[in-house]
Scaffold this motif. Structure first.
Motif, PDB file in Angstrom:
ATOM      1  N   THR A   2      -3.098   3.837   0.520  1.00  0.00           N
ATOM      2  CA  THR A   2      -2.751   3.790  -0.649  1.00  0.00           C
ATOM      3  C   THR A   2      -2.893   5.389  -1.220  1.00  0.00           C
ATOM      4  OG1 THR A   2      -2.837   1.565  -1.253  1.00  0.00           O
ATOM      5  CG2 THR A   2      -2.820   3.052  -3.146  1.00  0.00           C
ATOM      6  N   ILE A   4      -1.786   8.259  -4.207  1.00  0.00           N
ATOM      7  CA  ILE A   4      -1.242   8.868  -5.487  1.00  0.00           C
ATOM      8  C   ILE A   4      -1.071  10.440  -5.560  1.00  0.00           C
ATOM      9  CG2 ILE A   4      -0.758   8.913  -7.913  1.00  0.00           C
ATOM     10  CD1 ILE A   4      -2.108   6.026  -7.792  1.00  0.00           C
ATOM     11  N   PHE A  62      -7.065  -3.339  -5.330  1.00  0.00           N
ATOM     12  CA  PHE A  62      -7.054  -1.985  -6.225  1.00  0.00           C
ATOM     13  C   PHE A  62      -8.473  -1.550  -6.032  1.00  0.00           C
ATOM     14  CE2 PHE A  62      -7.384  -5.750  -9.182  1.00  0.00           C
ATOM     15  CZ  PHE A  62      -8.505  -5.597  -9.648  1.00  0.00           C
ATOM     16  N   ALA A 116      -1.906   8.627 -14.007  1.00  0.00           N
ATOM     17  CA  ALA A 116      -1.482   8.180 -12.725  1.00  0.00           C
ATOM     18  C   ALA A 116      -2.108   6.721 -12.273  1.00  0.00           C
ATOM     19  CB  ALA A 116      -1.595   9.002 -11.629  1.00  0.00           C
ATOM     20  N   VAL A 117      -3.463   6.407 -12.521  1.00  0.00           N
ATOM     21  CA  VAL A 117      -3.915   5.278 -12.158  1.00  0.00           C
ATOM     22  C   VAL A 117      -3.333   4.107 -13.100  1.00  0.00           C
ATOM     23  CG1 VAL A 117      -6.027   4.003 -12.453  1.00  0.00           C
ATOM     24  CG2 VAL A 117      -6.025   6.163 -11.407  1.00  0.00           C
ATOM     25  N   GLU A 119      -0.479   4.010 -14.523  1.00  0.00           N
ATOM     26  CA  GLU A 119       0.983   3.671 -13.830  1.00  0.00           C
ATOM     27  C   GLU A 119       0.851   3.003 -12.580  1.00  0.00           C
ATOM     28  OE1 GLU A 119       4.692   6.090 -12.336  1.00  0.00           O
ATOM     29  OE2 GLU A 119       3.637   7.078 -13.829  1.00  0.00           O
ATOM     30  N   PHE A 120      -0.022   3.259 -11.814  1.00  0.00           N
ATOM     31  CA  PHE A 120      -0.316   2.314 -10.825  1.00  0.00           C
ATOM     32  C   PHE A 120      -0.511   0.942 -11.091  1.00  0.00           C
ATOM     33  CE2 PHE A 120      -3.616   1.091  -7.640  1.00  0.00           C
ATOM     34  CZ  PHE A 120      -3.067   0.778  -6.564  1.00  0.00           C
ATOM     35  N   GLN A 123       2.651  -0.904 -12.752  1.00  0.00           N
ATOM     36  CA  GLN A 123       4.035  -1.034 -12.148  1.00  0.00           C
ATOM     37  C   GLN A 123       3.846  -1.303 -10.553  1.00  0.00           C
ATOM     38  OE1 GLN A 123       5.814   2.795 -13.163  1.00  0.00           O
ATOM     39  NE2 GLN A 123       6.097   2.321 -15.409  1.00  0.00           N
ATOM     40  N   ASP A 124       2.837  -0.776 -10.256  1.00  0.00           N
ATOM     41  CA  ASP A 124       2.775  -0.769  -8.351  1.00  0.00           C
ATOM     42  C   ASP A 124       2.190  -2.067  -8.320  1.00  0.00           C
ATOM     43  OD1 ASP A 124       2.870   0.426  -5.853  1.00  0.00           O
ATOM     44  OD2 ASP A 124       0.907  -0.402  -6.134  1.00  0.00           O
ATOM     45  N   ARG A 125       0.873  -2.372  -9.131  1.00  0.00           N
ATOM     46  CA  ARG A 125       0.124  -3.508  -8.902  1.00  0.00           C
ATOM     47  C   ARG A 125       0.381  -4.677  -9.713  1.00  0.00           C
ATOM     48  NH1 ARG A 125      -0.662  -2.348  -4.263  1.00  0.00           N
ATOM     49  NH2 ARG A 125      -2.381  -1.002  -3.633  1.00  0.00           N
TER      50      ARG A 125
END
Length: 177
Positions: A2, A4, A62, A116-117, A119-120, A123-125
């Motif tokens: 992972t 970013i 995460f 960025a975190v 959003e991660f 949206q990602d997690r």
């Protein structure tokens, strides 16, 4: 693995090469001023921290990213997600956090990494909600929290030290990418 990418930063998992630079940040009393009871951490304690951060990645999906500058590749600190075990009343929420070495303060790196975190996380997690826990006098972190769009939810005290803490939160419906 992972990772970013942001315009200036790479957020990635930890490597053995990160131990010494991160430990140099951890022995700086100004960097550690608002962390737990404000104590500095030595090389061994930093190694234990990194090991714990990597375990959290493996267990939770995460964790705290090592943050490096694009181009130079130098480690500037961390930003990421963790379970706030240090403040059990905040569990089971997931906490966003960051810690940069002093040479990297005041350049917008913490805000860039934290955006960025967040959003991660959302949206990602697929997290529905993220919190930030901060000492009310830590103005630099409060500035980042404000830029993230988080709102004050409640005030509490750090177990053990009794040091004041504020808990900010944002949920998926409030987040603007």
């Amino acid at each position: 693995m992972t990772e970013i990418l942001t315009p200036r930063l790479l957020l990635r998992r930890w490597s053995d090469d990160d131990l010494v630079p991160m430990s140099e940040f951890h022995v700086d009393p100004e960097v550690m001023r608002w962390i737990a009871d404000g104590s500095v951490r030595d090389l061994e304690q930093t190694a234990e921290n990194i090991e714990h951060w990597e375990e959290e990645w493996d267990e939770e999906g995460f964790g705290l990213f090592a943050v490096e500058l694009l181009g130079s590749g130098e480690l500037i600190g961390f930003a990421g997600l963790s379970l706030p075990e240090h403040l059990p009343e905040a569990m089971p929420d997931v906490e966003i956090g960051w810690r940069l070495g002093r040479p990297y303060w005041g350049q917008g790196y913490a805000s860039e990494a934290a955006h960025a975190v967040l959003e991660f996380a959302l949206q990602d997690r697929g997290l529905d909600r993220v919190i930030a826990i901060v000492h009310p006098s830590n103005q630099a972190s409060l500035n980042v929290i404000e830029k993230l769009g988080m709102t004050l939810e409640r005030e509490t005290d750090q177990p053990g030290s009794g040091s004041p803490r504020q808990i900010y939160a944002i949920d998926l419906t409030e987040y603007q990418a």
